[in-house]
Design a protein around this motif. Structure first.
Motif, short mmCIF file in Angstrom:
data_model
loop_
_atom_site.label_atom_id
_atom_site.label_comp_id
_atom_site.label_asym_id
_atom_site.label_seq_id
_atom_site.Cartn_x
_atom_site.Cartn_y
_atom_site.Cartn_z
N ILE A 1 0.84 -1.20 0.00
CA ILE A 1 0.00 0.00 0.00
C ILE A 1 0.88 1.25 0.00
O ILE A 1 0.66 2.20 -0.76
N LEU B 1 -9.92 1.94 0.47
CA LEU B 1 -9.31 0.83 1.22
C LEU B 1 -9.56 0.95 2.73
O LEU B 1 -9.54 2.05 3.29
N LEU C 1 -5.09 -4.78 -5.79
CA LEU C 1 -5.89 -3.54 -5.76
C LEU C 1 -6.17 -3.07 -7.18
O LEU C 1 -7.28 -2.60 -7.49
#
Ligand code: BES
Ligand code: ZN
Length: 446
Positions: A120, A134, A439
């Motif tokens: 991330i 998220l 993602l």
């Protein structure tokens, strides 16, 4: 390997965040604070929520309308490290040997959840933002049944609303072999305490006239199975659908089976319920296990004592079609009916979790498979079920109404819950790639 990432990993592993041990409570809390700092460093807004047990850490980016909302779940707590003498180095002093990190929690689950957190951070630094809305939820009670998470989900249901959940806390069928897990066994814990006389007794003076609780316990435990390895509790298997032939065929083709299980476990031979392969026994059939047993003299040499009590800690693994409450009620009736005369049996239920199964070929499942392939290029994705349990996955479905994708990075010889637990740096790096690919792939489904 990026040395800052490795430093982070080793620092994470130095916290003895053993959730079951009250003496480590402050270490568990410090570990939660460290996770929250890492999430913040990765560019998320973070809150650490106190619970009646260990803290829950929640991070999120700025949510925008029109994007999918993905939750990544993991745990920062670990199992106890004992037996300590069987570790080649202290469990909370991580060591890297041949690019494999050895420490309690390396695989389960610190390496896997940290890979997501670092992935991330990488995307945030390089792209300035994430492709999805998220939520990252990292809890400290997974290894003791996620006792306070259910209440937390109910209370914070609105903030935690999402389209799906991704978890890396399961296994791979082999090194470099991307693996999607579409089923987990459930679990139910039960502790037995058998008591006899008011105190320990001289076994010569009273043996023969007063029942022996250790012997009574042994008889009780032996009534759990028949000689074929089937569980002998009446009605235990009720409601379990037969294994589908496509599953049996697919599992038989996996590069992991009896031979590998023998090699990894070091058992002299394999044993289990007649009529099933080892993978079927562990992934799709229920079990009754003794996890710990005690009572009487444990020291060196002999002691002629008739112990006043004996205990056993049991867990039952459950499969789709079984309900923990219903099954455990049957187990209690069976044990009570078989309790030998002269002793008292007390039973205390522990944590419980339902089994889980999801469709690996849903649009999200297919997107996750694409991400797995990008993280581990060159091999087809193996679709498997697993024998372990992550009870909260079913609770996610019940409370948040969403499915969970299980994208594990653990190897068969990772020694989770055992001495010398380990996680290859290769998998740690693949986990970072997996987070980024996942993602992106999930965002494409908007
Ligand atoms: N990561 C495991 C679950 C797991 C292990 C899934 C292997 C698939 C394959 C998890 O951390 C765990 O150990 N869960 C416990 C749950 C229990 C204590 C309620 C388990 O399965 O024993
Ligand atoms: Zn575990």
């Amino acid at each position: 390997m990026n040395s800052a990432y490795l430093d982070d990993f080793l620092t994470f592993l130095r916290f003895p965040s053993v959730s079951t041990d009250p003496e480590q409570k402050h270490h568990v809390a410090a570990c939660a604070e460290w996770v929250s700092a890492k999430l913040r460093h990765s560019g998320l807004q973070v809150e650490v929520h106190a619970t009646g047990g260990h803290p829950i850490v929640v991070g999120r980016n700025e949510h925008r309308p029109g994007r999918r909302t993905v939750m990544i779940y993991g745990h920062y707590d670990v199992q106890p490290a004992d037996p300590l003498e069987l570790w080649e180095a202290p469990p909370f002093e991580p060591r890297v040997v041949n690019n494999i990190v050895f420490a309690r929690g390396a695989t389960d689950n610190k390496g896997q959840i940290l890979a997501h957190i670092l992935g991330i951070g990488e995307t945030m630094r390089e792209e300035g933002e994430l492709p999805v809305n998220l939520i990252v939820l990292v809890e400290g009670e997974e290894e003791i049944g996620s006792e306070h998470l259910e209440q937390f989900l109910t209370t914070h249901r609105e903030e935690l609303r999402c389209d799906l959940i991704a978890v890396s806390d399961t296994g791979m069928v082999g090194q470099g072999h991307p693996t999607f897990t579409y089923g987990l066994r459930g679990i139910a814990a039960l502790e037995l305490k058998v008591t006899g006389a008011a105190t320990d007794l001289h076994s010569g003076i009273y043996g023969g006239a007063v029942a022996n609780p250790a012997m009574a316990l042994a008889r009780l435990l032996s009534c759990l199975h028949d000689s074929e390895g089937r569980i002998a509790v009446p009605g235990f298997y009720n409601g379990i659908p037969p294994l589908e032939s496509w599953e049996r065929e697919a599992w038989a083709k996996l590069p992991f089976g009896d031979e590998e299980i023998l090699a990894v476990t070091g058992a002299p031979e394999l044993f289990g319920e007649a009529g099933y392969t080892s993978l079927e026994r562990t992934w799709a059939r229920p079990t009754a296990e003794v996890n710990g047993i005690g009572g009487g003299f444990q020291g060196v040499g002999t002691k002629t004592v008739l112990p006043r009590e004996a205990f056993a800690k049991l867990t039952f693994r459950l499969v789709p079609g079984q309900n923990p409450e219903v099954v455990m009620a049957k187990v209690r009736v069976h044990l009570l009916a078989h309790c030998p005369p002269g002793v008292k049996l007390e039973m205390t239920g522990g944590h419980a979790g339902e089994p889980y199964v999801t469709n690996p070929n849903s649009p999200d499942g297919v997107a996750a498979q694409r991400a797995l392939k990008r993280a581990f290029p060159g091999k087809e994705v193996a679709l498997i079920r697993e024998g372990g349990s992550i009870p909260i996955v079913n609770t996610f479905k019940r409370i948040l109404g969403v499915e969970t994708l299980l994208l594990g990075l653990a190897l068969p010889d990772c020694r989770a819950h055992a001495p010398n637990e380990n996680f290859p740096l290769e998998n740690f790096e693949a986990g970072i790639r997996l987070n980024r690919a996942l993602l992106q792939e999930l965002a494409r489904l908007t």
